[in-house]
Design a protein around this motif. Structure first.
Motif, PDB file in Angstrom:
ATOM      1  N   ILE A 184      -2.276   4.202   4.120  1.00  0.00           N
ATOM      2  CA  ILE A 184      -3.174   3.359   4.911  1.00  0.00           C
ATOM      3  C   ILE A 184      -3.922   4.239   5.911  1.00  0.00           C
ATOM      4  O   ILE A 184      -3.303   5.003   6.649  1.00  0.00           O
ATOM      5  CB  ILE A 184      -2.388   2.271   5.688  1.00  0.00           C
ATOM      6  N   GLN A 236      -7.911   0.566   8.567  1.00  0.00           N
ATOM      7  CA  GLN A 236      -8.066  -0.054   7.249  1.00  0.00           C
ATOM      8  C   GLN A 236      -7.333  -1.389   7.191  1.00  0.00           C
ATOM      9  O   GLN A 236      -6.250  -1.547   7.762  1.00  0.00           O
ATOM     10  CB  GLN A 236      -7.508   0.890   6.185  1.00  0.00           C
ATOM     11  N   PRO A 288       0.830  -1.213   0.000  1.00  0.00           N
ATOM     12  CA  PRO A 288       0.000   0.000   0.000  1.00  0.00           C
ATOM     13  C   PRO A 288       0.858   1.254   0.000  1.00  0.00           C
ATOM     14  O   PRO A 288       1.949   1.289   0.574  1.00  0.00           O
ATOM     15  CB  PRO A 288      -0.806  -0.123   1.301  1.00  0.00           C
ATOM     16  N   THR A 290      -5.272  -4.331   5.042  1.00  0.00           N
ATOM     17  CA  THR A 290      -4.304  -4.322   3.952  1.00  0.00           C
ATOM     18  C   THR A 290      -4.006  -5.758   3.530  1.00  0.00           C
ATOM     19  O   THR A 290      -4.435  -6.717   4.170  1.00  0.00           O
ATOM     20  CB  THR A 290      -2.982  -3.654   4.391  1.00  0.00           C
ATOM     21  N   ASN A 291      -3.247  -5.893   2.456  1.00  0.00           N
ATOM     22  CA  ASN A 291      -2.767  -7.204   2.003  1.00  0.00           C
ATOM     23  C   ASN A 291      -1.244  -7.220   1.973  1.00  0.00           C
ATOM     24  O   ASN A 291      -0.624  -7.720   1.040  1.00  0.00           O
ATOM     25  CB  ASN A 291      -3.320  -7.543   0.612  1.00  0.00           C
ATOM     26  N   ASP A 292      -0.641  -6.670   3.035  1.00  0.00           N
ATOM     27  CA  ASP A 292       0.828  -6.606   3.058  1.00  0.00           C
ATOM     28  C   ASP A 292       1.445  -7.340   4.239  1.00  0.00           C
ATOM     29  O   ASP A 292       2.670  -7.431   4.321  1.00  0.00           O
ATOM     30  CB  ASP A 292       1.301  -5.147   3.042  1.00  0.00           C
TER      31      ASP A 292
END
Length: 404
Positions: free
Chosen positions: A357, A361, A354, A363-365
């Motif tokens: 952020i 929120q 990202p 995330t996909n990290d």
């Protein structure tokens, strides 16, 4: 849905790889460096009295010790289960307690009954005060564990160096114990000038330092990735830094109530021989070290380096998957990971880095890889024609792949 069923379902959904939500931690004595991708409006979202958010904790089962205003589950990583019924969460700590070796492996569960490390991004605009993390025998006085930690300075999070990208570490050879004790006794008299008796090293992105417990250190202002033992114990030994006054209560943090005022105990916390070693850089500085033959890795489409490797309590690697490549990476133990650059597939998951952020929120990290998934190997695909995938991976104690 019960805790174990959320954890079990998440484990099944990710085929042994758990998705984690960002874990933001404020520090009342810090000014954010604003490099950890949090939205500019959210660094003080918890209110001015809590201080700014300048840490993101990674794969943490350790609660933050932030005084009476500490939020519920502050510092604890949350596993995310997202399906047709919505989003549900369970702390990684609760999931490990429920599923034990199924997540962290029987070796770690049998020995520690917990995930005994975490990592974090520390992002301060200025330097921290000269401070210390206690050894086990002193931390046990307040029911905590001692705390070694390591630093790595990711290039992706260091577009600027902050106000003071130098770290004071140790005590200058020739300094007497009486001189340091006098500094501590002068804590409430303004600047106690304790860094007069230390030495500073310039910090370089892409390198790191090892900081054992009992070592005085004043981290500089580079954004830092910090694998460490699962503890949040510390005491501040410097009274004034960057024109900010440090509250006296932080000098006695980690001290039993009945020993507050005992400056001899504060001196005992210092590992004197460790601090006055004239070869600090030789012993504690870390440049990246390839995990195996570089040409062999490049032929397979990736490179991987040890970045934290001087303490058996934790270790860390930096993995780079080249553009257009698909690789299978095996590791000897469970690990947490954070994506620093690029996008692609990591096992069953879409991963991405990202740019910004919001607080709260998803995330996909960030993910946690179970021992079973790690030893079987994770397939990572990079669809980009130009951008590498860069991942930082943090491991627990006794990593079977690490030779100290």
């Amino acid at each position: 849905m019960g805790l174990s069923s959320i954890a079990e379902k998440a484990l099944e959904q990710g085929k042994g790889i758990l998705r984690l939500a960002p874990t933001w931690v404020p520090r009342s004595f810090c000014v954010p460096g604003r490099r950890i991708k949090l939205h500019p409006d959210d660094y003080y979202v918890l209110g001015g009295e809590r201080g700014g958010i300048d840490e993101r904790w990674l794969s943490s089962t350790t609660p933050a010790e932030n005084g009476p205003l500490t939020g519920e589950n502050e510092g604890l990583s949350q596993i995310v289960l997202e399906d047709e019924s919505g989003v549900q969460k369970v702390t990684l700590r609760d999931a490990v307690e429920e599923l034990k070796g199924e997540i962290i492996g029987d070796r770690l569960w049998d020995q520690y009954k917990s995930w005994p490390m975490y990592s974090k991004f520390f992002d301060n605009m200025g330097p921290l005060p000269h401070h210390i993390h206690h050894r086990d025998e002193h931390a046990a006085m307040v029911g905590q564990n001692g705390k070694p930690e390591a630093y790595y300075f990711p290039p992706q999070l260091n577009n600027h160096g902050g106000d003071f990208p130098y770290t004071f570490i140790g005590i200058a050879p020739g300094t007497s114990k009486e001189q340091i004790k006098e500094c501590l006794m002068n804590f409430t008299k303004g600047d106690n000038k304790i860094t007069n008796y230390s030495q500073a090293f310039r910090l370089e992105p892409g390198t790191g330092w090892d900081v054992p417990p009992g070592m005085l250190h004043a981290p500089g202002s580079l954004c830092t990735y910090e694998p460490q033992k699962a503890s949040d114990i510390f005491a501040m030994y410097q009274s004034l830094v960057n024109e900010a006054v440090i509250p006296e209560e932080l000098l006695w943090k980690g001290t039993p109530q009945d020993r507050i005022g005992d400056y001899d105990l504060l001196m005992e916390v210092i590992d004197w021989d460790l601090n006055v070693n004239p070869n600090l850089m030789e012993k504690h500085f870390m440049r990246p070290k390839p995990v195996k033959d570089v040409a062999e890795m490049e032929a397979e489409g990736y490179s991987e380096n040890w970045i934290c490797y001087k303490n058996e309590a934790y270790s860390a690697k930096e993995l780079t998957v080249f553009p257009g490549q698909t690789v299978t990476i095996k590791d000897g133990g469970a690990y947490g990971m954070i994506v620093m650059q690029g996008h692609g597939k990591f096992g069953e998951w879409d991963i991405e880095t990202p740019a910004l952020i919001r607080y709260g929120q998803l995330t996909n990290d960030e993910f946690f890889v179970t021992e079973k998934a790690a030893t079987e190997g994770v397939v990572i695909s990079n669809p980009s024609k130009t951008d590498p995938i860069v991942i930082l991976k943090h491991f627990g104690p006794g990593n079977p792949d690490l030779v100290l």
